[in-house]
Motif scaffolding. Structure first.
Motif, PDB file in Angstrom:
ATOM      1  N   GLY A  85       0.815  -1.213   0.000  1.00 15.59           N
ATOM      2  CA  GLY A  85       0.000   0.000   0.000  1.00 15.59           C
ATOM      3  C   GLY A  85       0.848   1.261   0.000  1.00 15.59           C
ATOM      4  N   MET A  86       1.930   1.256   0.771  1.00 15.58           N
ATOM      5  CA  MET A  86       2.809   2.423   0.796  1.00 15.58           C
ATOM      6  C   MET A  86       3.492   2.626  -0.551  1.00 15.58           C
ATOM      7  SD  MET A  86       2.301   3.931   3.519  1.00 15.58           S
ATOM      8  CE  MET A  86       3.551   5.169   3.222  1.00 15.58           C
ATOM      9  N   ARG A  87       3.880   1.530  -1.202  1.00 17.06           N
ATOM     10  CA  ARG A  87       4.470   1.663  -2.542  1.00 17.06           C
ATOM     11  C   ARG A  87       3.443   2.237  -3.519  1.00 17.06           C
ATOM     12  NH1 ARG A  87       6.775  -3.157  -1.010  1.00 17.06           N
ATOM     13  NH2 ARG A  87       5.244  -4.418  -2.149  1.00 17.06           N
ATOM     14  N   ASP A  88       2.207   1.758  -3.406  1.00 18.69           N
ATOM     15  CA  ASP A  88       1.156   2.285  -4.279  1.00 18.69           C
ATOM     16  C   ASP A  88       0.946   3.780  -4.041  1.00 18.69           C
ATOM     17  OD1 ASP A  88       0.690  -0.116  -5.573  1.00 18.69           O
ATOM     18  OD2 ASP A  88      -0.932  -0.732  -4.236  1.00 18.69           O
ATOM     19  N   LEU A  89       0.924   4.178  -2.783  1.00 17.45           N
ATOM     20  CA  LEU A  89       0.776   5.608  -2.481  1.00 17.45           C
ATOM     21  C   LEU A  89       1.923   6.413  -3.076  1.00 17.45           C
ATOM     22  CD1 LEU A  89      -0.444   6.094   1.223  1.00 17.45           C
ATOM     23  CD2 LEU A  89      -1.596   6.800  -0.875  1.00 17.45           C
ATOM     24  N   GLY A  90       3.137   5.875  -2.931  1.00 18.05           N
ATOM     25  CA  GLY A  90       4.310   6.567  -3.459  1.00 18.05           C
ATOM     26  C   GLY A  90       4.302   6.678  -4.974  1.00 18.05           C
ATOM     27  N   ASN A  91       3.599   5.776  -5.623  1.00 19.46           N
ATOM     28  CA  ASN A  91       3.505   5.782  -7.088  1.00 19.46           C
ATOM     29  C   ASN A  91       2.210   6.420  -7.594  1.00 19.46           C
ATOM     30  OD1 ASN A  91       5.988   4.446  -7.448  1.00 19.46           O
ATOM     31  ND2 ASN A  91       5.040   2.460  -7.122  1.00 19.46           N
ATOM     32  N   ASP A  92       1.516   7.131  -6.700  1.00 22.34           N
ATOM     33  CA  ASP A  92       0.247   7.797  -7.037  1.00 22.34           C
ATOM     34  C   ASP A  92      -0.838   6.825  -7.479  1.00 22.34           C
ATOM     35  OD1 ASP A  92       1.232  10.374  -6.446  1.00 22.34           O
ATOM     36  OD2 ASP A  92       2.157  10.519  -8.425  1.00 22.34           O
ATOM     37  N   ALA A  93      -0.716   5.574  -7.074  1.00 21.60           N
ATOM     38  CA  ALA A  93      -1.770   4.583  -7.347  1.00 21.60           C
ATOM     39  C   ALA A  93      -2.680   4.544  -6.118  1.00 21.60           C
ATOM     40  CB  ALA A  93      -1.154   3.217  -7.639  1.00 21.60           C
ATOM     41  N   ASP A  94      -3.408   5.632  -5.908  1.00 21.87           N
ATOM     42  CA  ASP A  94      -4.138   5.825  -4.655  1.00 21.87           C
ATOM     43  C   ASP A  94      -5.303   4.855  -4.493  1.00 21.87           C
ATOM     44  OD1 ASP A  94      -2.410   7.986  -4.092  1.00 21.87           O
ATOM     45  OD2 ASP A  94      -3.651   9.310  -5.313  1.00 21.87           O
ATOM     46  N   GLU A  95      -6.001   4.532  -5.574  1.00 24.87           N
ATOM     47  CA  GLU A  95      -7.115   3.575  -5.494  1.00 24.87           C
ATOM     48  C   GLU A  95      -6.594   2.206  -5.078  1.00 24.87           C
ATOM     49  OE1 GLU A  95     -10.295   3.862  -5.708  1.00 24.87           O
ATOM     50  OE2 GLU A  95     -10.702   5.759  -6.734  1.00 24.87           O
ATOM     51  N   GLU A  96      -5.461   1.788  -5.671  1.00 20.15           N
ATOM     52  CA  GLU A  96      -4.883   0.492  -5.311  1.00 20.15           C
ATOM     53  C   GLU A  96      -4.430   0.496  -3.860  1.00 20.15           C
ATOM     54  OE1 GLU A  96      -4.307   2.200  -8.008  1.00 20.15           O
ATOM     55  OE2 GLU A  96      -4.494   0.890  -9.755  1.00 20.15           O
ATOM     56  N   ALA A  97      -3.859   1.627  -3.418  1.00 19.32           N
ATOM     57  CA  ALA A  97      -3.431   1.744  -2.023  1.00 19.32           C
ATOM     58  C   ALA A  97      -4.624   1.596  -1.087  1.00 19.32           C
ATOM     59  CB  ALA A  97      -2.738   3.087  -1.798  1.00 19.32           C
ATOM     60  N   LEU A  98      -5.738   2.223  -1.446  1.00 22.99           N
ATOM     61  CA  LEU A  98      -6.946   2.120  -0.632  1.00 22.99           C
ATOM     62  C   LEU A  98      -7.384   0.665  -0.507  1.00 22.99           C
ATOM     63  CD1 LEU A  98      -9.035   3.868   0.874  1.00 22.99           C
ATOM     64  CD2 LEU A  98     -10.327   3.985  -1.261  1.00 22.99           C
ATOM     65  N   ASP A  99      -7.340  -0.066  -1.615  1.00 25.07           N
ATOM     66  CA  ASP A  99      -7.690  -1.492  -1.580  1.00 25.07           C
ATOM     67  C   ASP A  99      -6.742  -2.269  -0.676  1.00 25.07           C
ATOM     68  OD1 ASP A  99      -9.779  -1.052  -3.341  1.00 25.07           O
ATOM     69  OD2 ASP A  99      -8.653  -1.690  -5.116  1.00 25.07           O
ATOM     70  N   ASP A 100      -5.452  -1.937  -0.746  1.00 24.21           N
ATOM     71  CA  ASP A 100      -4.462  -2.625   0.085  1.00 24.21           C
ATOM     72  C   ASP A 100      -4.755  -2.412   1.570  1.00 24.21           C
ATOM     73  OD1 ASP A 100      -3.022  -3.559  -2.124  1.00 24.21           O
ATOM     74  OD2 ASP A 100      -1.763  -1.763  -2.194  1.00 24.21           O
ATOM     75  N   PHE A 101      -5.036  -1.167   1.943  1.00 28.69           N
ATOM     76  CA  PHE A 101      -5.267  -0.879   3.354  1.00 28.69           C
ATOM     77  C   PHE A 101      -6.614  -1.425   3.831  1.00 28.69           C
ATOM     78  CE2 PHE A 101      -2.341   2.735   2.157  1.00 28.69           C
ATOM     79  CZ  PHE A 101      -1.213   2.095   2.640  1.00 28.69           C
ATOM     80  N   ASP A 102      -7.597  -1.479   2.939  1.00 32.59           N
ATOM     81  CA  ASP A 102      -8.851  -2.170   3.271  1.00 32.59           C
ATOM     82  C   ASP A 102      -8.564  -3.636   3.598  1.00 32.59           C
ATOM     83  OD1 ASP A 102     -10.586  -0.025   3.006  1.00 32.59           O
ATOM     84  OD2 ASP A 102     -11.116  -0.474   0.930  1.00 32.59           O
ATOM     85  N   ALA A 103      -7.697  -4.248   2.805  1.00 30.56           N
ATOM     86  CA  ALA A 103      -7.350  -5.657   3.024  1.00 30.56           C
ATOM     87  C   ALA A 103      -6.606  -5.840   4.347  1.00 30.56           C
ATOM     88  CB  ALA A 103      -6.503  -6.177   1.855  1.00 30.56           C
ATOM     89  N   VAL A 104      -5.732  -4.888   4.682  1.00 33.25           N
ATOM     90  CA  VAL A 104      -5.028  -4.963   5.969  1.00 33.25           C
ATOM     91  C   VAL A 104      -6.037  -4.931   7.110  1.00 33.25           C
ATOM     92  CG1 VAL A 104      -3.423  -3.812   7.540  1.00 33.25           C
ATOM     93  CG2 VAL A 104      -2.914  -3.874   5.095  1.00 33.25           C
ATOM     94  N   LEU A 105      -7.000  -4.020   7.026  1.00 35.19           N
ATOM     95  CA  LEU A 105      -7.975  -3.872   8.103  1.00 35.19           C
ATOM     96  C   LEU A 105      -8.931  -5.054   8.192  1.00 35.19           C
ATOM     97  CD1 LEU A 105      -8.537  -0.048   7.834  1.00 35.19           C
ATOM     98  CD2 LEU A 105      -7.636  -1.286   9.811  1.00 35.19           C
ATOM     99  N   ALA A 106      -9.114  -5.761   7.088  1.00 36.83           N
ATOM    100  CA  ALA A 106      -9.898  -7.000   7.153  1.00 36.83           C
ATOM    101  C   ALA A 106      -9.156  -8.050   7.972  1.00 36.83           C
ATOM    102  CB  ALA A 106     -10.176  -7.522   5.746  1.00 36.83           C
ATOM    103  N   LEU A 107      -7.825  -8.024   7.901  1.00 35.71           N
ATOM    104  CA  LEU A 107      -7.001  -8.960   8.671  1.00 35.71           C
ATOM    105  C   LEU A 107      -6.767  -8.485  10.099  1.00 35.71           C
ATOM    106  CD1 LEU A 107      -4.204  -9.719   6.034  1.00 35.71           C
ATOM    107  CD2 LEU A 107      -5.974 -11.308   6.798  1.00 35.71           C
ATOM    108  N   GLU A 108      -6.549  -7.174  10.247  1.00 32.08           N
ATOM    109  CA  GLU A 108      -6.160  -6.587  11.537  1.00 32.08           C
ATOM    110  C   GLU A 108      -7.050  -5.378  11.833  1.00 32.08           C
ATOM    111  OE1 GLU A 108      -3.686  -7.586  13.561  1.00 32.08           O
ATOM    112  OE2 GLU A 108      -2.691  -9.071  12.326  1.00 32.08           O
ATOM    113  N   PRO A 109      -8.280  -5.603  12.282  1.00 32.85           N
ATOM    114  CA  PRO A 109      -9.223  -4.481  12.436  1.00 32.85           C
ATOM    115  C   PRO A 109      -8.885  -3.512  13.562  1.00 32.85           C
ATOM    116  CG  PRO A 109     -10.193  -6.536  13.202  1.00 32.85           C
ATOM    117  CD  PRO A 109      -8.902  -6.905  12.552  1.00 32.85           C
TER     118      PRO A 109
END
Length: 198
Positions: A85-109
């Motif tokens: 997610g941080m790499r996606d943010l750094g590459n301006d892939a903000d939608e993908e980053a959002l999906d990544d962090f959603d997935a993290v929170l599904a694992l670690e709420p």
């Protein structure tokens, strides 16, 4: 005999299906509860040191280490997703980053830094309300999250809530008084919040 067993199983199956699962043992945390973080002693030490940092260089090094601890406080899978997610943010892939962090929170709420990082992604996408909600969730779980307070200040400033931006920045500086360029930003926000003569 086999003919008797099958009807018995079919009759008994609904009863078995209705049997409630055994409650978790006292020594087993529920999935929605935060697990004790083995890094907490180091984190506490680092945050205490940050308040006493003698200069900006020391503060920057301490902030970097604290951010690493926060980012790696989840399971290995969550940490991997956080990095992506941080790499996606750094590459301006903000939608993908959002999906990544959603997935993290599904694992670690209950992972504070996952809410913080998702807040950054939402802020980058222009979703200020969503970003604020995630920052609030971060601070509920880790009130000492100076990075969340810094971001809260920037979100408030973007919304032209200069008093809110100033208040959040002051709280961030209480935790990290030697934040690089912290005093300069404090002066800028003070002028914006209280007028040019402040």
């Amino acid at each position: 005999m086999r003919r008797l067993v099958l009807p018995f199983l079919l009759i008994a199956a609904p009863v078995w299906a209705q049997t409630p699962p055994a409650p978790p043992r006292a020594d087993q945390p529920r999935q929605d509860q935060a697990r004790p973080d083995p890094r907490k002693p180091e984190l506490d030490t680092m945050i205490a040191a940050l308040k006493l940092a003698p200069n900006e260089e020391t503060a920057a090094a301490l902030e970097q280490r604290i951010r690493q601890i926060w980012m790696q406080s989840g399971s290995p899978a969550a940490t991997l997703l956080m990095g992506r997610g941080m790499r996606d943010l750094g590459n301006d892939a903000d939608e993908e980053a959002l999906d990544d962090f959603d997935a993290v929170l599904a694992l670690e709420p209950n992972l504070p830094d996952a809410y913080y990082r998702r807040g950054l992604a939402r802020f980058a996408l222009g979703d200020y309300s969503g970003a604020l909600a995630d920052i609030e969730e971060t601070l509920k779980r880790e009130p000492r999250h100076f990075a969340a307070l810094q971001s809260l200040s920037r979100i408030a400033e973007a919304r032209e809530d200069f008093r809110g931006a100033l208040a959040a920045w002051k709280k961030a500086l209480e935790l990290s008084p030697k934040t690089p360029d912290g005093e300069e930003r404090l002066k800028l926000l003070t002028r914006k919040a209280l007028g040019e003569n402040a």
